[in-house]
Design a protein around this motif. Structure first.
Motif, PDB file in Angstrom:
ATOM      1  N   MET A 137       9.478   1.288  -7.897  1.00 18.04           N
ATOM      2  CA  MET A 137       8.725   2.362  -8.499  1.00 18.04           C
ATOM      3  C   MET A 137       9.808   3.595  -8.191  1.00 18.04           C
ATOM      4  O   MET A 137      10.005   4.495  -9.132  1.00 18.04           O
ATOM      5  CB  MET A 137       7.503   2.898  -8.097  1.00 18.04           C
ATOM      6  N   LYS A 138      10.638   3.758  -7.084  1.00 19.52           N
ATOM      7  CA  LYS A 138      11.611   4.728  -6.837  1.00 19.52           C
ATOM      8  C   LYS A 138      12.800   4.534  -8.059  1.00 19.52           C
ATOM      9  O   LYS A 138      13.324   5.352  -8.557  1.00 19.52           O
ATOM     10  CB  LYS A 138      11.964   4.835  -5.429  1.00 19.52           C
ATOM     11  N   ARG A 139      12.917   3.158  -8.140  1.00 22.91           N
ATOM     12  CA  ARG A 139      13.987   2.830  -8.998  1.00 22.91           C
ATOM     13  C   ARG A 139      13.729   3.037 -10.531  1.00 22.91           C
ATOM     14  O   ARG A 139      14.415   3.745 -11.177  1.00 22.91           O
ATOM     15  CB  ARG A 139      14.434   1.372  -8.859  1.00 22.91           C
ATOM     16  N   MET A 140      12.390   3.026 -10.829  1.00 23.85           N
ATOM     17  CA  MET A 140      11.884   3.181 -12.097  1.00 23.85           C
ATOM     18  C   MET A 140      11.874   4.903 -12.419  1.00 23.85           C
ATOM     19  O   MET A 140      12.288   5.346 -13.520  1.00 23.85           O
ATOM     20  CB  MET A 140      10.342   2.497 -12.167  1.00 23.85           C
ATOM     21  N   GLY A 147      18.248   7.654 -16.985  1.00 21.01           N
ATOM     22  CA  GLY A 147      18.510   6.756 -18.111  1.00 21.01           C
ATOM     23  C   GLY A 147      19.437   5.800 -17.926  1.00 21.01           C
ATOM     24  O   GLY A 147      19.945   5.000 -18.744  1.00 21.01           O
ATOM     25  N   ASP A 148      19.821   5.747 -16.482  1.00 23.21           N
ATOM     26  CA  ASP A 148      21.031   4.824 -16.113  1.00 23.21           C
ATOM     27  C   ASP A 148      20.425   3.605 -15.628  1.00 23.21           C
ATOM     28  O   ASP A 148      19.589   3.334 -14.611  1.00 23.21           O
ATOM     29  CB  ASP A 148      21.477   5.746 -14.924  1.00 23.21           C
ATOM     30  N   VAL A 149      20.613   2.520 -16.462  1.00 23.76           N
ATOM     31  CA  VAL A 149      19.852   1.103 -16.171  1.00 23.76           C
ATOM     32  C   VAL A 149      20.600   0.533 -14.941  1.00 23.76           C
ATOM     33  O   VAL A 149      20.114  -0.400 -14.290  1.00 23.76           O
ATOM     34  CB  VAL A 149      20.450   0.162 -17.307  1.00 23.76           C
ATOM     35  N   GLY A 156      20.922  -0.183  -6.406  1.00 23.27           N
ATOM     36  CA  GLY A 156      20.086   1.176  -7.215  1.00 23.27           C
ATOM     37  C   GLY A 156      20.635   2.323  -7.484  1.00 23.27           C
ATOM     38  O   GLY A 156      20.342   3.299  -7.600  1.00 23.27           O
ATOM     39  N   GLY A 157      21.834   1.836  -8.268  1.00 25.09           N
ATOM     40  CA  GLY A 157      22.589   2.944  -9.078  1.00 25.09           C
ATOM     41  C   GLY A 157      23.470   3.680  -8.185  1.00 25.09           C
ATOM     42  O   GLY A 157      24.074   4.537  -8.751  1.00 25.09           O
ATOM     43  N   GLN A 158      23.779   3.256  -6.928  1.00 27.28           N
ATOM     44  CA  GLN A 158      24.595   4.048  -5.935  1.00 27.28           C
ATOM     45  C   GLN A 158      26.021   3.497  -6.477  1.00 27.28           C
ATOM     46  O   GLN A 158      25.984   2.334  -6.154  1.00 27.28           O
ATOM     47  CB  GLN A 158      24.274   4.024  -4.534  1.00 27.28           C
TER      48      GLN A 158
END
Length: 167
Positions: A137-140, A147-149, A156-158
Motif C-alpha cells: 500500500m505504501k508503494r501504491m 506516477g513512477d512505476v 521501492g523506487g529508491q
C-alpha cells in the motif's frame, strides 16, 4: 393540420439530430470495449461495497458523499474510456498497430489502477493492513503520488547506491 404536424416533426428532427449524433458517436466509441466496460462496472461495484463498509466502520458514512463519489468516479472512468478510444480513432495511429496496442494498454491500465487503488486502500484498512500488505500500500501510494512505476520494484523506487567493486 397536416402542415402543422409536418412542421412540428421537422422541428423535432432538426433539434434532436445533434443529440442523436453525439449519442451515436459515444456509443460507437464504447461498444467495441463492451467487455472492458463490464469489468469497469464490476470493479466500481466492488470499490463501492468496500468503501461503504470502510466508512461505516470508521463511522464516517454519508449517503450523499457516497452517491456523489460514485457518480464522480463513474463519470471519470467513462469519460476516460471515451477519450482513450477517441485517440485510437486518429488516422495517423491506424497505420501503426503497435501504437494502437500501447495506447489501449495505457488507457485501460490507467482506469483499472484508478479504481483498484481506491478499493485496495479500503480493503487494506478493513483487513488491518494484511490484504494488501501495508508495504504494498505504501508503494501504491508512492506510485499514486509520483506516477513512477519503479515504486513497485524491489527497492521501492529508491536509487540504489553504487557499490565499489574490488579492483
Amino acid at each position: 393540420n397536416t402542415i402543422i404536424k409536418l412542421i412540428v416533426s421537422l422541428n423535432v428532427a432538426v433539434i434532436s439530430s445533434p443529440i442523436f449524433m453525439l449519442l451515436h458517436s459515444i456509443l460507437k466509441r464504447l461498444i467495441p470495449d463492451f467487455d472492458f466496460i463490464v469489468t469497469v462496472v464490476i470493479l466500481l461495484s466492488v470499490d463501492l461495497a468496500l468503501g461503504v463498509w470502510r466508512h461505516i466502520d470508521e463511522k464516517t458514512f454519508d449517503h450523499e458523499d457516497m452517491i456523489l463519489g460514485l457518480m464522480r468516479k463513474t463519470a471519470i472512468c467513462f469519460f476516460s474510456i471515451i477519450l482513450f478510444n477517441g485517440m485510437l480513432g486518429i488516422k495517423e495511429f491506424s497505420d501503426h498497430p503497435d501504437i494502437l496496442s500501447w495506447l489501449t494498454l495505457v488507457g485501460k491500465l490507467t482506469i483499472v489502477v484508478y479504481i483498484f487503488t481506491s478499493a485496495a486502500f479500503s480493503l487494506s484498512y478493513l483487513s488491518g493492513g494484511r490484504i494488501p500488505p501495508i508495504g504494498i500500500m505504501k508503494r501504491m501510494k508512492k506510485f499514486e503520488d509520483t506516477g513512477d512505476v519503479t515504486s513497485f520494484t524491489n527497492n521501492g523506487g529508491q536509487q540504489e547506491q553504487p557499490t565499489e567493486t574490488p579492483t
